[in-house]
Motif scaffolding. Structure first.
Motif, PDB file in Angstrom:
ATOM      1  N   UNK A 189       0.806  -1.208   0.000  1.00 22.41           N
ATOM      2  CA  UNK A 189       0.000   0.000   0.000  1.00 22.41           C
ATOM      3  C   UNK A 189       0.845   1.268   0.000  1.00 22.41           C
ATOM      4  N   UNK A 190       1.982   1.250   0.671  1.00 21.18           N
ATOM      5  CA  UNK A 190       2.823   2.445   0.746  1.00 21.18           C
ATOM      6  C   UNK A 190       3.472   2.790  -0.584  1.00 21.18           C
ATOM      7  N   UNK A 191       3.517   1.868  -1.528  1.00 19.19           N
ATOM      8  CA  UNK A 191       4.159   2.122  -2.825  1.00 19.19           C
ATOM      9  C   UNK A 191       3.182   2.035  -3.985  1.00 19.19           C
ATOM     10  N   UNK A 192       1.876   2.137  -3.707  1.00 20.21           N
ATOM     11  CA  UNK A 192       0.897   2.113  -4.793  1.00 20.21           C
ATOM     12  C   UNK A 192       1.172   3.229  -5.804  1.00 20.21           C
ATOM     13  N   UNK A 193       1.500   4.399  -5.332  1.00 22.13           N
ATOM     14  CA  UNK A 193       1.689   5.556  -6.202  1.00 22.13           C
ATOM     15  C   UNK A 193       3.153   5.970  -6.266  1.00 22.13           C
ATOM     16  N   UNK A 194       4.033   5.013  -6.216  1.00 23.56           N
ATOM     17  CA  UNK A 194       5.466   5.334  -6.310  1.00 23.56           C
ATOM     18  C   UNK A 194       5.814   5.846  -7.708  1.00 23.56           C
ATOM     19  N   UNK A 195       5.198   5.282  -8.731  1.00 20.13           N
ATOM     20  CA  UNK A 195       5.515   5.662 -10.103  1.00 20.13           C
ATOM     21  C   UNK A 195       4.662   6.859 -10.537  1.00 20.13           C
ATOM     22  N   UNK A 196       5.190   7.598 -11.504  1.00 18.03           N
ATOM     23  CA  UNK A 196       4.405   8.637 -12.153  1.00 18.03           C
ATOM     24  C   UNK A 196       3.348   7.993 -13.049  1.00 18.03           C
ATOM     25  N   UNK A 197       2.267   8.738 -13.304  1.00 18.40           N
ATOM     26  CA  UNK A 197       1.180   8.188 -14.124  1.00 18.40           C
ATOM     27  C   UNK A 197       1.647   7.881 -15.536  1.00 18.40           C
ATOM     28  N   UNK A 198       2.437   8.767 -16.112  1.00 18.39           N
ATOM     29  CA  UNK A 198       2.936   8.513 -17.466  1.00 18.39           C
ATOM     30  C   UNK A 198       3.829   7.276 -17.510  1.00 18.39           C
ATOM     31  N   UNK A 199       4.618   7.069 -16.456  1.00 19.06           N
ATOM     32  CA  UNK A 199       5.443   5.866 -16.409  1.00 19.06           C
ATOM     33  C   UNK A 199       4.592   4.604 -16.306  1.00 19.06           C
ATOM     34  N   UNK A 200       3.489   4.685 -15.586  1.00 19.77           N
ATOM     35  CA  UNK A 200       2.591   3.533 -15.505  1.00 19.77           C
ATOM     36  C   UNK A 200       1.955   3.225 -16.851  1.00 19.77           C
ATOM     37  N   UNK A 201       1.639   4.251 -17.612  1.00 21.68           N
ATOM     38  CA  UNK A 201       1.074   4.017 -18.946  1.00 21.68           C
ATOM     39  C   UNK A 201       2.093   3.366 -19.873  1.00 21.68           C
TER      40      UNK A 201
END
Length: 580
Positions: A270-282
């Motif tokens: 849970x602490x790393x759910x948003x570790x990446x940027x959104x563009x990197x996730x895409x």
């Protein structure tokens, strides 16, 4: 042991390679002489490292010369043992560089070398050297990182060795990545990233072994990599960007697996759910879709790992928030993995179907009716029924194996078929042709009819038979025209003497006699007549003056006049004037 002194001083690069050959050619009948040769080799190469061996490949050449020498071929185990002990005892950076280079080269050729290093406790020694030499010798520091990565992905590390890794060392590695963030192609940059990836895998394997065998005396080990990213993730985002880039470029199966293992932990913590940027996730989603579509049928292990990462990626990260990225492409991918509409291939295995349905049941991928598809569990083994972490942790692949590509496989098959077709066409052309075209045509027809269905779509059509050269015909003679009216060429009249019975045509106004007698001589003769009607003898024919072309209005009249028959008159009596 006494040192083997180099008799001649080394003053240039040529003398260096000559001295190296002399040392490796020395006979070693006793262990003491073998130790002297190894020590002399190490001293010579360490001395020439800063003088003649600027490139790492040059040092690798010195290590390879030792591996192919008779000293190593006859005493391989003893040489490996002595060099491993030298790594544990040596303190100078020059000899340590040569020792590490040899162990890295020999371990890549023989994995048993890395296993012996783990058993001898080289991991703690490498951990100590990486911490101390980073600011003093960059070449050695990079080589030690590569050696730790290669050694750790071959053999499981002991619990007591892994417990010696603290948060400071992991933070130090993350800080190195941030310091070299300007150059993503730097090999030093990726060496640090690979060490963090393989350490995370070691933590997962240690946790999975404790979960599988609870009676084992193994205490709980904290995953330092995930812990640092959970506490200081925003400060080390360069690492996340680069592992996605590394996954996009990776062709080695083992490297893809260790990247996916860390991604799974980051997307399920849970602490790393948003570790990446959104563009990197895409970008990561695009890479996963592409790789899943490109994997051959037999790559089930890698396919399952990708699907296990895809489910938490779509449900726990920013991709779960609208606007949903590539929802239609994801649904199309799931239909392809289900085998829907494909009657020519075997259905997927139960594990693949179960993982596909797990992804399909993500809320924002479900149809508007909101009805969840039932998950077909199938028959699961004991390992599959355990925790997903333990299943992913126990997935391994031998280093150095490239992941096959569906596109490259199809391209290779098409290339082979094209080569076969070219060979077939070449054999047809090289075969002797029949002299009679009537006998050749039926053979080609029978060949095409009997093999047409088999060769359709995989063979090129046979070339047509050679054309026969024909004699070139002369062009027809274009008739001459006079005043726009075609006329046939007439032979010129032959001048002749006048005989009796010869008359003048009414149209001959210039004194040329036209024979009207039945005599063959008179018929072909012409005679000039004087003004009083007497024959004056043989004279030359007079050419008529050229007349201007008629006008368009009188063209029809001229044509009609030219078709009239000539009117003949009898010549007057002697002494009369000829008709004009």
């Amino acid at each position: 042991m006494a040192d083997l002194e180099v008799t001649e001083p080394v003053e240039n690069e040529q003398q260096f390679w000559h001295a190296l050959n002399d040392i490796l050619s020395t006979p070693c009948p006793t262990p003491e002489s073998l130790d002297d040769v190894l020590r002399s080799w190490l001293e010579l190469v360490a001395t020439g490292r800063d003088r003649y061996l600027d490139d790492e490949d040059d040092i690798a050449t010195c290590s390879q010369q030792l591996r192919i020498s008779s000293i190593f071929s006859q005493n391989a185990d003893y040489v490996r043992t002595q060099i491993i002990y030298s790594l544990l005892q040596e303190d100078e950076y020059g000899p340590l560089h040569i020792i590490s280079n040899f162990l890295l080269l020999d371990g890549r050729a023989e994995e048993e070398t890395f296993r012996r290093m783990v058993n001898e406790g080289c991991f703690l020694r490498l951990l100590e050297l990486i911490k101390s030499c980073g600011d003093h010798d960059g070449r050695l520091h990079r080589l030690l990182l590569e050696l730790m990565y290669e050694m750790s992905r071959i053999e499981k590390l002991p619990h007591q060795d892994l417990a010696q890794v603290d948060d400071e060392f992991v933070i130090y590695l993350f800080q190195l990545i941030e310091a070299f963030s300007d150059d993503v192609d730097d090999p030093y940059h990726y060496a640090v990233i690979r060490v963090l990836l393989v350490m995370n895998e070691q933590y997962m394997v240690a946790s999975a072994s404790g979960a599988v065998d609870p009676t084992a005396p193994v205490a709980h080990i904290t995953n330092r990599v995930v812990k640092v990213l959970s506490l200081h993730g925003p400060s080390f985002r360069t690492f996340g960007e680069n592992i996605i880039l590394l996954l996009n470029r990776a062709t080695e199966t083992s490297l893809q697996l260790i990247i996916l293992k860390l991604l799974y932990l980051l997307f399920t913590t849970k602490a790393t759910y948003e570790y990446f940027y959104t563009n990197d996730l895409r970008v990561l989603l695009d890479v996963i879709i592409r790789n899943l579509l490109d994997l051959p049928v037999e790559m089930n292990t890698l396919r399952h790992t990708y699907l296990r990462v895809l489910a938490p990626l779509l449900s726990h990260t920013q991709l779960s928030q609208p606007p949903h990225y590539k929802r239609d492409q994801i649904l199309s991918l799931l239909e392809i993995l289900r085998g829907s509409g494909s009657a020519h291939f075997l259905p997927p295995e139960p594990t693949t179907l179960r993982l596909v349905e797990r992804v399909a049941n993500i809320p924002w991928l479900v149809d508007d009716e909101g009805i969840l598809r039932p998950v077909s569990m199938g028959s699961l083994t004991q390992a599959q029924s355990g925790s997903t972490v333990s299943v992913i942790a126990n997935v391994h692949e031998k280093p150095g194996i490239e992941t096959p590509s569906r596109k490259s496989t199809l391209a290779r098959e098409l290339r082979h078929e094209q080569e076969d077709a070219e060979d077939t066409v070449g054999s047809i052309i090289a075969s002797p042709a029949s002299d009679t075209p009537e006998t050749t045509a039926p053979n080609l027809l029978v060949s095409s009819t009997t093999e047409g269905h088999k060769a359709a779509g995989r063979r090129k059509p046979s070339p047509p038979p050679a054309r026969r050269l024909r004699a070139q015909k002369s062009l027809p003679i274009v008739p001459k025209h006079r005043h726009g009216v075609p006329v046939s060429p007439q032979p010129p009249p032959t001048p002749t003497r006048m005989t009796e019975g010869t008359t003048f045509a009414q149209g001959d106004r210039y004194g040329v006699a036209v024979a009207s007698s039945s005599s063959p001589t008179a018929a072909s003769a012409a005679e000039a007549v004087s003004g009083d009607g007497k024959v004056s003898g043989l004279v030359a024919k007079k050419q008529p003056p050229k007349l201007p072309p008629p006008r368009r209005g009188k063209l029809r009249a001229v044509n009609s006049l030219s078709t009239l028959h000539p009117v003949t008159e009898s010549l007057p009596q002697t002494g009369s004037t000829p008709v004009a």
